[in-house]
Design an enzyme around this catalytic site. Structure first.
Site, PDB file in Angstrom:
ATOM      1  N   ARG A  50      -9.985 131.884  14.472  1.00  0.00           N
ATOM      2  CA  ARG A  50      -9.468 133.135  13.933  1.00  0.00           C
ATOM      3  C   ARG A  50     -10.258 133.522  12.688  1.00  0.00           C
ATOM      4  O   ARG A  50     -10.492 132.706  11.804  1.00  0.00           O
ATOM      5  CB  ARG A  50      -7.994 132.993  13.520  1.00  0.00           C
ATOM      6  CG  ARG A  50      -6.960 132.844  14.601  1.00  0.00           C
ATOM      7  CD  ARG A  50      -6.833 134.015  15.560  1.00  0.00           C
ATOM      8  NE  ARG A  50      -7.105 135.337  15.038  1.00  0.00           N
ATOM      9  CZ  ARG A  50      -6.235 136.104  14.359  1.00  0.00           C
ATOM     10  NH1 ARG A  50      -5.015 135.654  14.121  1.00  0.00           N
ATOM     11  NH2 ARG A  50      -6.569 137.298  13.946  1.00  0.00           N
ATOM     12  N   TYR A  90      -1.949 126.566   7.598  1.00  0.00           N
ATOM     13  CA  TYR A  90      -0.659 127.075   7.161  1.00  0.00           C
ATOM     14  C   TYR A  90       0.250 125.922   6.755  1.00  0.00           C
ATOM     15  O   TYR A  90       0.172 124.821   7.318  1.00  0.00           O
ATOM     16  CB  TYR A  90       0.033 127.842   8.294  1.00  0.00           C
ATOM     17  CG  TYR A  90      -0.581 129.177   8.630  1.00  0.00           C
ATOM     18  CD1 TYR A  90      -0.227 130.320   7.924  1.00  0.00           C
ATOM     19  CD2 TYR A  90      -1.500 129.302   9.663  1.00  0.00           C
ATOM     20  CE1 TYR A  90      -0.763 131.551   8.244  1.00  0.00           C
ATOM     21  CE2 TYR A  90      -2.055 130.525   9.998  1.00  0.00           C
ATOM     22  CZ  TYR A  90      -1.689 131.642   9.274  1.00  0.00           C
ATOM     23  OH  TYR A  90      -2.227 132.855   9.594  1.00  0.00           O
ATOM     24  N   HIS A  97      -7.761 136.030   7.528  1.00  0.00           N
ATOM     25  CA  HIS A  97      -6.880 137.191   7.536  1.00  0.00           C
ATOM     26  C   HIS A  97      -5.614 136.901   6.745  1.00  0.00           C
ATOM     27  O   HIS A  97      -5.250 135.751   6.513  1.00  0.00           O
ATOM     28  CB  HIS A  97      -6.504 137.598   8.977  1.00  0.00           C
ATOM     29  CG  HIS A  97      -5.780 136.519   9.728  1.00  0.00           C
ATOM     30  ND1 HIS A  97      -6.424 135.473  10.340  1.00  0.00           N
ATOM     31  CD2 HIS A  97      -4.456 136.317   9.964  1.00  0.00           C
ATOM     32  CE1 HIS A  97      -5.536 134.677  10.919  1.00  0.00           C
ATOM     33  NE2 HIS A  97      -4.336 135.156  10.699  1.00  0.00           N
ATOM     34  N   HIS A 138      -1.492 138.239   6.726  1.00  0.00           N
ATOM     35  CA  HIS A 138      -0.450 138.988   7.420  1.00  0.00           C
ATOM     36  C   HIS A 138       0.345 139.814   6.412  1.00  0.00           C
ATOM     37  O   HIS A 138       0.690 139.331   5.332  1.00  0.00           O
ATOM     38  CB  HIS A 138       0.507 138.037   8.143  1.00  0.00           C
ATOM     39  CG  HIS A 138      -0.146 137.194   9.195  1.00  0.00           C
ATOM     40  ND1 HIS A 138      -0.283 137.586  10.494  1.00  0.00           N
ATOM     41  CD2 HIS A 138      -0.702 135.954   9.130  1.00  0.00           C
ATOM     42  CE1 HIS A 138      -0.878 136.645  11.200  1.00  0.00           C
ATOM     43  NE2 HIS A 138      -1.145 135.639  10.393  1.00  0.00           N
ATOM     44  N   TYR A 150      -9.517 129.360  11.004  1.00  0.00           N
ATOM     45  CA  TYR A 150      -8.913 128.177  11.616  1.00  0.00           C
ATOM     46  C   TYR A 150      -9.064 128.239  13.133  1.00  0.00           C
ATOM     47  O   TYR A 150      -9.146 129.325  13.722  1.00  0.00           O
ATOM     48  CB  TYR A 150      -7.442 128.023  11.224  1.00  0.00           C
ATOM     49  CG  TYR A 150      -6.531 129.174  11.590  1.00  0.00           C
ATOM     50  CD1 TYR A 150      -6.005 129.319  12.879  1.00  0.00           C
ATOM     51  CD2 TYR A 150      -6.164 130.110  10.627  1.00  0.00           C
ATOM     52  CE1 TYR A 150      -5.161 130.357  13.199  1.00  0.00           C
ATOM     53  CE2 TYR A 150      -5.318 131.156  10.938  1.00  0.00           C
ATOM     54  CZ  TYR A 150      -4.809 131.273  12.231  1.00  0.00           C
ATOM     55  OH  TYR A 150      -3.973 132.318  12.543  1.00  0.00           O
TER      56      TYR A 150
END
Length: 239
Positions: free
Chosen positions: A154, A105, A157, A159, A144
């Protein structure tokens, strides 16, 4: 005359519990005392904060930013926002955020050693059309690591945040990709009752694939009813 936003019964057997042992920080993320209902005043009942006139052209294309093109596999994510009766929900604000192709991110709190893409901010938004349809062009995010458990990763995905007709009408969910190898060990995914997990997983859509450009995935969002999408509980916070 001011009309209050409607309240609907929450579906059962869909959303994850507020406290899930395998997702360790859930014990820190929900109130320890009973909630108190506060009256909704004019400030809460007017909105949304970002009206459809505030969303500019191109904000649904995450692949172009800061004067360049993002690295990674381009994808088109599209679908419809529907109510419990299957009717389209028009003019609803959708916001998305995600990691880049390397699973990182653009955030000061994310400092694991994956490369930052200077041309990918990982943020986008759009408004559903008259038929409740939305579409984003983006990059398929990478998995990640996180510190929830040993060798924890994870699944890829995206959000989603949806706003209704008032500031208090906000729903948050996650979209996964089909056949992700990390489903088996992800407590966020597995906290959701098994019969509802498929509602968080997008479907590969060959018809939405853009020749020589991007793969297509469909992800419909149902706001309530027996087929409701999986959303955060009101007392939860997003990861």
């Amino acid at each position: 005359m001011l009309h209050l936003p409607p309240r609907y019964q929450r579906p059962t057997g869909v959303n994850a519990p507020a406290d899930f042992a395998d997702y360790k920080t859930t014990s820190l993320r929900h109130p320890k005392q009973p909630l108190k209902l506060l009256p909704q005043r004019l400030t809460e009942l007017t909105g949304p904060v970002f009206g459809e006139d505030r969303v500019g052209a191109g904000e649904n294309d995450l692949t172009i930013a800061n004067g360049g093109e993002a690295q990674g596999q381009r994808i088109v994510v599209h679908g419809r926002v529907l109510d419990g009766d299957g009717k389209p929900v028009p003019h609803t604000l959708l916001e998305v955020w995600q990691a880049n192709a390397g699973g990182r991110y653009r955030h000061t709190g994310d400092n694991w050693p994956a490369p930052l893409d200077p041309f990918f901010n990982g943020l986008g938004r759009c408004v559903t059309d008259a038929d409740g349809h939305y579409s984003f062009t983006t990059i398929k995010p990478g998995a990640y690591p996180w510190m929830n458990h040993d060798n924890a990763w994870r699944p890829a995905h995206i959000h989603f945040s949806l706003f209704g007709t008032a500031f208090t009408q906000r729903l948050v969910t996650q979209m996964y990709f089909p056949d992700d190898p990390m489903f088996f060990q992800d407590p966020i995914y597995n906290a959701v009752p098994e019969e509802a997990r498929h509602r968080m997983v997008s479907v590969f859509d060959y018809d939405a694939t853009v020749p020589n450009w991007a793969l297509g995935f469909r992800f419909d969002i149902v706001l309530r009813g027996r087929n409701a999408s999986v959303f955060e509980n009101e007392e939860d916070h997003d990861d």
